[in-house]
Structure formats: structure tokens, C-alpha cells
Design a protein around this motif. Structure first.
Motif, PDB file in Angstrom:
ATOM      1  N   VAL A   1       0.839  -1.203   0.000  1.00 42.29           N
ATOM      2  CA  VAL A   1       0.000   0.000   0.000  1.00 42.29           C
ATOM      3  C   VAL A   1       0.873   1.252   0.000  1.00 42.29           C
ATOM      4  N   ASN A   2       1.930   1.252   0.813  1.00 43.49           N
ATOM      5  CA  ASN A   2       2.838   2.393   0.863  1.00 43.49           C
ATOM      6  C   ASN A   2       3.560   2.603  -0.465  1.00 43.49           C
ATOM      7  N   LEU A   3       3.900   1.518  -1.128  1.00 49.46           N
ATOM      8  CA  LEU A   3       4.569   1.623  -2.430  1.00 49.46           C
ATOM      9  C   LEU A   3       3.646   2.260  -3.470  1.00 49.46           C
ATOM     10  N   LEU A   4       2.364   1.915  -3.419  1.00 48.80           N
ATOM     11  CA  LEU A   4       1.393   2.557  -4.310  1.00 48.80           C
ATOM     12  C   LEU A   4       1.294   4.056  -4.011  1.00 48.80           C
ATOM     13  N   GLY A   5       1.320   4.401  -2.740  1.00 49.17           N
ATOM     14  CA  GLY A   5       1.295   5.811  -2.360  1.00 49.17           C
ATOM     15  C   GLY A   5       2.481   6.565  -2.922  1.00 49.17           C
ATOM     16  N   PHE A   6       3.645   5.935  -2.922  1.00 45.34           N
ATOM     17  CA  PHE A   6       4.853   6.527  -3.511  1.00 45.34           C
ATOM     18  C   PHE A   6       4.611   6.868  -4.977  1.00 45.34           C
ATOM     19  N   MET A   7       3.991   5.962  -5.716  1.00 42.24           N
ATOM     20  CA  MET A   7       3.792   6.163  -7.152  1.00 42.24           C
ATOM     21  C   MET A   7       2.747   7.244  -7.434  1.00 42.24           C
ATOM     22  N   PHE A   8       1.660   7.280  -6.655  1.00 41.23           N
ATOM     23  CA  PHE A   8       0.610   8.278  -6.894  1.00 41.23           C
ATOM     24  C   PHE A   8       1.049   9.687  -6.475  1.00 41.23           C
ATOM     25  N   THR A   9       2.113   9.780  -5.691  1.00 44.90           N
ATOM     26  CA  THR A   9       2.624  11.094  -5.299  1.00 44.90           C
ATOM     27  C   THR A   9       3.032  11.927  -6.512  1.00 44.90           C
ATOM     28  N   PHE A  10       3.390  11.273  -7.605  1.00 41.33           N
ATOM     29  CA  PHE A  10       3.828  12.001  -8.796  1.00 41.33           C
ATOM     30  C   PHE A  10       2.691  12.788  -9.459  1.00 41.33           C
ATOM     31  N   LEU A  11       1.451  12.590  -9.010  1.00 40.61           N
ATOM     32  CA  LEU A  11       0.330  13.377  -9.534  1.00 40.61           C
ATOM     33  C   LEU A  11       0.147  14.693  -8.775  1.00 40.61           C
ATOM     34  N   VAL A  12       0.866  14.867  -7.673  1.00 37.90           N
ATOM     35  CA  VAL A  12       0.667  16.017  -6.795  1.00 37.90           C
ATOM     36  C   VAL A  12       1.724  17.083  -7.078  1.00 37.90           C
ATOM     37  N   PRO A  13       1.317  18.337  -7.366  1.00 32.92           N
ATOM     38  CA  PRO A  13       2.296  19.395  -7.679  1.00 32.92           C
ATOM     39  C   PRO A  13       2.994  19.933  -6.431  1.00 32.92           C
ATOM     40  N   GLU A  14       4.141  20.543  -6.625  1.00 27.69           N
ATOM     41  CA  GLU A  14       4.881  21.178  -5.540  1.00 27.69           C
ATOM     42  C   GLU A  14       4.384  22.607  -5.353  1.00 27.69           C
ATOM     43  N   ALA A  15       4.028  22.955  -4.115  1.00 25.26           N
ATOM     44  CA  ALA A  15       3.494  24.295  -3.827  1.00 25.26           C
ATOM     45  C   ALA A  15       4.480  25.169  -3.074  1.00 25.26           C
ATOM     46  N   ASN A  16       5.676  24.699  -2.855  1.00 23.00           N
ATOM     47  CA  ASN A  16       6.642  25.397  -2.017  1.00 23.00           C
ATOM     48  C   ASN A  16       7.017  26.761  -2.615  1.00 23.00           C
ATOM     49  N   GLY A  17       6.888  27.817  -1.818  1.00 19.95           N
ATOM     50  CA  GLY A  17       7.317  29.141  -2.237  1.00 19.95           C
ATOM     51  C   GLY A  17       6.387  29.868  -3.177  1.00 19.95           C
ATOM     52  N   LYS A  18       5.237  29.309  -3.482  1.00 22.82           N
ATOM     53  CA  LYS A  18       4.296  29.946  -4.405  1.00 22.82           C
ATOM     54  C   LYS A  18       3.059  30.418  -3.641  1.00 22.82           C
ATOM     55  N   SER A  19       2.428  31.451  -4.146  1.00 20.96           N
ATOM     56  CA  SER A  19       1.199  31.929  -3.505  1.00 20.96           C
ATOM     57  C   SER A  19       0.060  30.978  -3.828  1.00 20.96           C
ATOM     58  N   LEU A  20      -0.987  31.072  -3.034  1.00 18.77           N
ATOM     59  CA  LEU A  20      -2.158  30.230  -3.274  1.00 18.77           C
ATOM     60  C   LEU A  20      -2.761  30.517  -4.652  1.00 18.77           C
ATOM     61  N   GLU A  21      -2.744  31.785  -5.058  1.00 16.08           N
ATOM     62  CA  GLU A  21      -3.317  32.149  -6.344  1.00 16.08           C
ATOM     63  C   GLU A  21      -2.468  31.642  -7.508  1.00 16.08           C
ATOM     64  N   GLU A  22      -1.154  31.586  -7.315  1.00 18.19           N
ATOM     65  CA  GLU A  22      -0.297  30.985  -8.345  1.00 18.19           C
ATOM     66  C   GLU A  22      -0.606  29.495  -8.511  1.00 18.19           C
ATOM     67  N   MET A  23      -0.756  28.782  -7.390  1.00 17.01           N
ATOM     68  CA  MET A  23      -1.004  27.346  -7.453  1.00 17.01           C
ATOM     69  C   MET A  23      -2.375  27.026  -8.044  1.00 17.01           C
ATOM     70  N   SER A  24      -3.366  27.839  -7.732  1.00 18.93           N
ATOM     71  CA  SER A  24      -4.731  27.550  -8.194  1.00 18.93           C
ATOM     72  C   SER A  24      -4.982  28.033  -9.614  1.00 18.93           C
ATOM     73  N   GLY A  25      -4.086  28.904 -10.122  1.00 18.31           N
ATOM     74  CA  GLY A  25      -4.289  29.478 -11.450  1.00 18.31           C
ATOM     75  C   GLY A  25      -5.046  30.782 -11.421  1.00 18.31           C
ATOM     76  N   GLU A  26      -5.500  31.222 -10.241  1.00 21.84           N
ATOM     77  CA  GLU A  26      -6.257  32.472 -10.143  1.00 21.84           C
ATOM     78  C   GLU A  26      -5.385  33.675 -10.460  1.00 21.84           C
ATOM     79  N   ALA A  27      -4.109  33.639 -10.080  1.00 20.05           N
ATOM     80  CA  ALA A  27      -3.216  34.758 -10.383  1.00 20.05           C
ATOM     81  C   ALA A  27      -2.998  34.875 -11.887  1.00 20.05           C
ATOM     82  N   GLU A  28      -2.835  33.755 -12.564  1.00 20.35           N
ATOM     83  CA  GLU A  28      -2.628  33.754 -14.009  1.00 20.35           C
ATOM     84  C   GLU A  28      -3.835  34.343 -14.725  1.00 20.35           C
ATOM     85  N   ASP A  29      -5.031  33.955 -14.285  1.00 17.13           N
ATOM     86  CA  ASP A  29      -6.249  34.487 -14.892  1.00 17.13           C
ATOM     87  C   ASP A  29      -6.349  35.993 -14.690  1.00 17.13           C
TER      88      ASP A  29
END
Length: 537
Positions: A494-522
Motif C-alpha cells: 500500500v505504501n509503495l502505491l502511495g509513492f507512485m501516486f505522489t507524482f500526480l501532486v504538484p509542488e506548492a513550495n514558495g508559491k502563492s495560493l493564487e499561483e497554485m490555483s491558477g487564479e493569479a494567471e487568470d
């Protein structure tokens, strides 16, 4: 090509992103974090008293395994709160986006207070009716706890600055570790006090479980004490202002957002109503949860946050709720029939407190200190990988670990799985969904991700109880399982599967919430469209 300053994002949001760490940040951490302290205490203390419930209410010698909760009853008592939590996460997550974070924040605490007390007052004439009443209150307790997940995470993410946002959200969640530790310590103290005041004999193979009437008070006191921290923080929750991001971006009230944050940040904010109206009139970032645009922008992100939390909680809650069974299986805790009821509760709580102190709590705080340094993605990958390694390290030489004299090695390895769960996906799966989705869907998406986690917790709570049964020695009334060793192999997978699905999750470090959500770009695209050629440089 430069754009005029006034066409950038709202000043109040920029001020929050750039704000230095201030007293209000720590106040928010404590107020939101005490909810998680209470959550963890309430969810995990039940595993400390289930053995005692069997000793008190299931002593009929004509029944299989007198002095032990039947598997179905044990699964219900342990798992019913997770059913409530899952429902509460979905409901309050949605409500937090509809009515506001603060508007429903107090409801969750009041529900937890009432149901903690109700759980301890589960009086009835028969064991079945006592367990039914307990399960009723545990369900609604879980419902309140469920609401705390999306609301606390969203409130903290929307209050925090972008430089230390991960640490602040993780610190809220790290209070869960103290809640687990407090559950063990409280149980240890109460059981020690009752054991000293009312000594009991151990019961023998041919006798019913022996408990005095005083033992019935122990589990009730332990459960009711969960109301105390929730009650103490209710006033402060009600004093918190609504987050500026909800007020401005969802409620569309720039004046109120500026007023609230002027008090919080202690700086003067200008009323940006006209700018907000311009953004709204040109806005295209108003798609719904089930729209093709959301699926294109955030569909895989939601799949990633939900699946990783689901997989993590199968392993995490299996480990937490059934430590007592694992410790008994490796002979670290003596067999129940050699101890009195109070002795058994005391030894179980002592073992779980030791694990929490050495593995669980340090893991949370490693995440707090390092999440904004190495990032969410790296911590989550490492955590799932190391959990897999240590699970295999327990399972492969399992017979070595269960040999008398080697149990301490097993406990050390077992503590490392907790350490890397908390310095890993148990913290990051909570943090990331509060950072990557649009403001008007943030609480809902966090609730969906958290609910997926609780679905995994229910598999851990209900499934592991049966799976861990010894396949070669099925006791009367119990179905044979695959055994503890094979269960550990399953959890490693189960943990190994979790390792693989982690690659679907973006990195949010150092970015604003609006940058991550796309609201700033819009908003930048809208601002660009509004700029006339004569205004461009």
C-alpha cells in the motif's frame, strides 16, 4: 513590458503573502491546532480502552473468548467514528466554501464537546445497548472532527505568508501528535490511579473477566476528557475574523477583507472594491467542481491528493488502532489472562505512549521545520519509501522479531514507520490540498481528499482486525485471517502505491495560493486585456 501596479492582484492578498511572521500566526496555529489535538485524542484513545470494554461487558462464559470484544463489536467501536469523520469532511468542506470558513468553524467544536461527553455517558441495561449508544455518539463525534480537517487547513493556508505557509499548516496538523501522546498519558495516569486504589486479580482461562465496578469509570472518564481542550478554544475560534481570501475572492467584499486584515496585520489597507469589481466583471475563473475546466486544470491534482491520502491512512490507522494487538502478538505485552483489567490498560497505554513519544511526535515536527526547505513533494516521496522499507524490515524477518529477547528491535523498527509516516505523507497529504485549489473550491477539495483518507482509515480499522487473525489458530467465533506478518506485507505494498501516486501532486513550495490555483494567471490575463496600447511601456 510593464503593467501598472494597480492592475496587479489585490493588495490585501499580496500583504498576506509577504507578511512577516507575527503573533497572529501563532495564535491561529494554537486555535486551529487545538482542534486537531482534540481530534487525535478522541480518535485514538478508543483503541486504549477497547480491551477494558471487553473485560467489563463481555464476560459471559457461554460466549466465545469471554473478556474480549467480539470482532464485529470491536470493529464498530473503533471504526464508527471514521464513518462520521468521512461524512463530516465532505459536508463541512462544502459548507465552508458556501457559508465561509469562520461561520461553520464553531459548529465542529460544539459537536465534539457534546459527543465526547455523550460517549462517556453511554449508560444502558445490556452490553449491546451500551455499545450501540457509544457508537451513536462516536459517529457524531467523528462528524464534528471531520469538519475540522478542511476548515483548519484552509483557514491556516489563507492566513499564512507564502514563505512559511507549509510550516504553519503542518504545525496545526502536528498538534495531532500531541493529542495522541496526551491520550496515552491520560490513560496511563487514570489507569495507574485506579490500579493503585482498587487492586484487581488477573482472571484465569476458566474464569470470567474480573473487573470491579470502578473499572467502568475509567473508560468513561478517558472519553469525556476529550471535551476539555475543545471547550477551552471555542471562544478564540469565534473571535477569529473570516479569512481575507474568502471574503475577497468568494464573498466579493473587498472592503470587509481590507478592514479585517488591517486589524490582523496592524497595517492600513485600502478599499479595493473597484479593482475587485473589475476583476469579477472580466473574470473567467468561476468554473465549478464538476466542470470540464476544473477537470483539465485540477482533475489529476484531486486524484493525486485523494489517492495518496487514501493509501496513507490504510497503513497509518492500521498501525495506530491495532498497536495493542501487534504488541501482544510479539509478546511485548503479556497475555491478557495473566493481567487484571487495569494492568492491561496500563501496559497498553504505556507502550503506545512510548511509541508516540519516540516516533510519532518527532516525525510531525521534522516536517514542520523542513517542509518549506525541501518541499512537500520530496518529503512525501521519502516518507512513503521509508515506510515501505521499514514495513518490509518488520515482515521479512518477522519470526526473528517475535523470538523472546528481540521484541525491542521490533518496537524500534515499528516506531520508525510512525516517524516516517509523520515526517512524510501523514503531514503532507493534509498540507497540499489546502494550497493548490481555487479559493471557492479549496475547502470542498480538501474535504474530498480528507474523506478519501478516512475511507482508507475504515479499511484499516475494519480490515486489519480480521486480516491480522492467525490463520493457523482461529479461535472460536473468529474467522482466520492472514496473520500479522502477511498484513505487514500488504501494508508495505500500500505504501509503495502511495509513492507512485505522489507524482500526480504538484509542488506548492514558495508559491502563492493564487499561483497554485491558477487564479493569479487568470487575473494577469484580465489585467493585460484591460491595458490599452497607450498604457504599455
Amino acid at each position: 513590458m510593464a503593467r501598472p501596479e494597480q492592475q496587479q492582484g489585490l493588495q490585501v492578498l499580496s500583504a498576506l503573502d509577504a507578511a512577516k511572521t507575527q503573533w497572529y500566526h501563532f495564535t491561529a496555529i494554537v486555535v486551529a491546532g487545538m482542534g486537531f489535538f482534540t481530534d487525535a485524542y478522541d480518535l485514538f484513545c478508543i483503541s486504549l480502552v477497547t480491551k477494558l470494554l471487553g473485560r467489563i461487558y463481555y464476560t459471559d462464559l457461554s460466549q466465545p473468548n469471554p473478556g474480549t470484544l467480539p470482532p464485529g463489536v470491536a470493529a464498530a467501536v473503533n471504526g464508527v467514528a471514521f464513518c462520521g469523520t468521512l461524512t463530516g469532511q465532505l459536508f463541512f468542506g462544502w459548507l465552508g466554501d458556501k457559508l465561509g470558513r469562520k461561520s461553520v468553524y464553531g459548529m465542529t467544536l460544539l459537536l465534539m464537546v457534546i459527543c465526547s461527553i455523550g460517549s462517556g455517558l453511554s449508560f444502558a441495561h445490556t452490553p449491546k445497548s451500551v455499545m450501540a449508544t457509544l457508537c451513536f455518539f462516536r459517529f457524531w463525534l467523528g462528524f464534528g472532527i471531520g469538519g475540522d480537517y478542511p476548515l483548519s487547513a484552509t483557514i491556516m493556508s489563507e492566513y499564512a505568508n507564502k514563505k512559511t505557509r507549509g510550516a504553519f499548516i503542518a504545525a496545526v496538523f502536528a498538534m495531532q501528535g500531541f493529542g495522541i501522546l496526551a491520550g496515552g498519558i491520560v490513560t496511563l495516569i487514570i489507569s495507574a490511579a485506579f490500579r493503585a486504589a482498587f487492586p484487581e486479580p488477573a482472571y484465569q482461562d476458566n474464569a470470567a473477566a474480573s473487573t470491579g465496578t470502578e473499572a467502568d469509570f475509567v473508560w468513561r472518564i478517558i472519553l469525556m476528557l476529550g471535551a476539555v481542550p475543545a471547550l477551552l478554544t471555542y471562544y478564540w475560534r469565534m473571535k477569529m475574523p473570516e479569512t481575507a481570501r474568502y471574503t475577497a475572492l468568494v464573498a466579493k467584499n473587498a472592503k470587509q477583507a481590507a478592514s479585517d486584515m488591517s486589524k490582523v496585520l496592524q497595517v492600513q489597507m485600502e478599499d479595493e472594491t473597484e479593482k475587485l469589481e473589475e476583476m469579477v466583471s472580466r473574470g473567467k475563473n468561476d468554473f465549478g467542481l464538476f466542470s470540464p475546466q476544473f477537470a483539465r486544470r485540477h482533475g489529476l491534482h484531486l486524484v493525486g491528493t485523494a489517492t495518496t491520502w487514501f493509501l496513507l491512512d490504510i497503513a497509518f490507522y492500521s498501525q495506530n488502532l491495532f498497536q495493542k494487538d501487534i504488541f501482544a502478538a510479539i509478546n511485548w505485552i503479556p497475555k491478557a489472562k495473566t493481567m487484571s483489567a487495569m494492568d492491561e490498560v496500563f501496559r497498553i497505554s504505556r507502550a503506545q505512549t512510548l511509541i508516540a513519544l519516540c516516533g510519532t511526535v518527532p516525525g510531525y515536527w521534522f516536517t514542520v521545520f523542513l517542509i518549506d526547505v525541501v518541499g512537500r513533494f520530496a518529503i512525501q516521496l521519502m516518507g512513503f519509501f521509508m515506510m515501505t522499507v521499514f514495513m518490509l524490515g518488520l515482515a521479512v524477518p518477522y519470526h526473528h522479531w517475535t523470538t523472546p529477547g528481540n521484541q525491542i528491535g521490533f518496537v524500534v523498527m515499528y516506531a520508525f514507520t510512525f516517524f516516517f509516516a509523520n515526517f512524510g505523507p501523514n503531514a503532507t497529504t493534509f498540507v497540499v490540498p489546502a494550497e493548490i485549489f481555487p479559493a471557492r473550491l479549496r475547502s470542498t477539495c480538501h474535504g474530498i481528499s480528507a474523506a478519501a483518507g478516512k475511507a482508507g482509515a475504515m479499511i484499516g480499522a475494519f480490515g486489519f482486525l480480521y486480516a491480522a487473525q492467525d490463520p493457523h489458530k482461529p479461535e472460536a467465533g473468529y474467522k482466520p485471517g492472514i496473520g500479522v506478518r502477511n498484513s505487514l506485507f500488504v501494508l508495505a505494498g500500500v505504501n509503495l502505491l502511495g509513492f507512485m501516486f505522489t507524482f500526480l501532486v504538484p509542488e506548492a513550495n514558495g508559491k502563492s495560493l493564487e499561483e497554485m490555483s491558477g487564479e493569479a494567471e487568470d487575473n494577469e490575463e484580465m489585467a493585460g486585456a484591460a491595458v490599452q496600447p497607450s498604457q504599455m511601456a
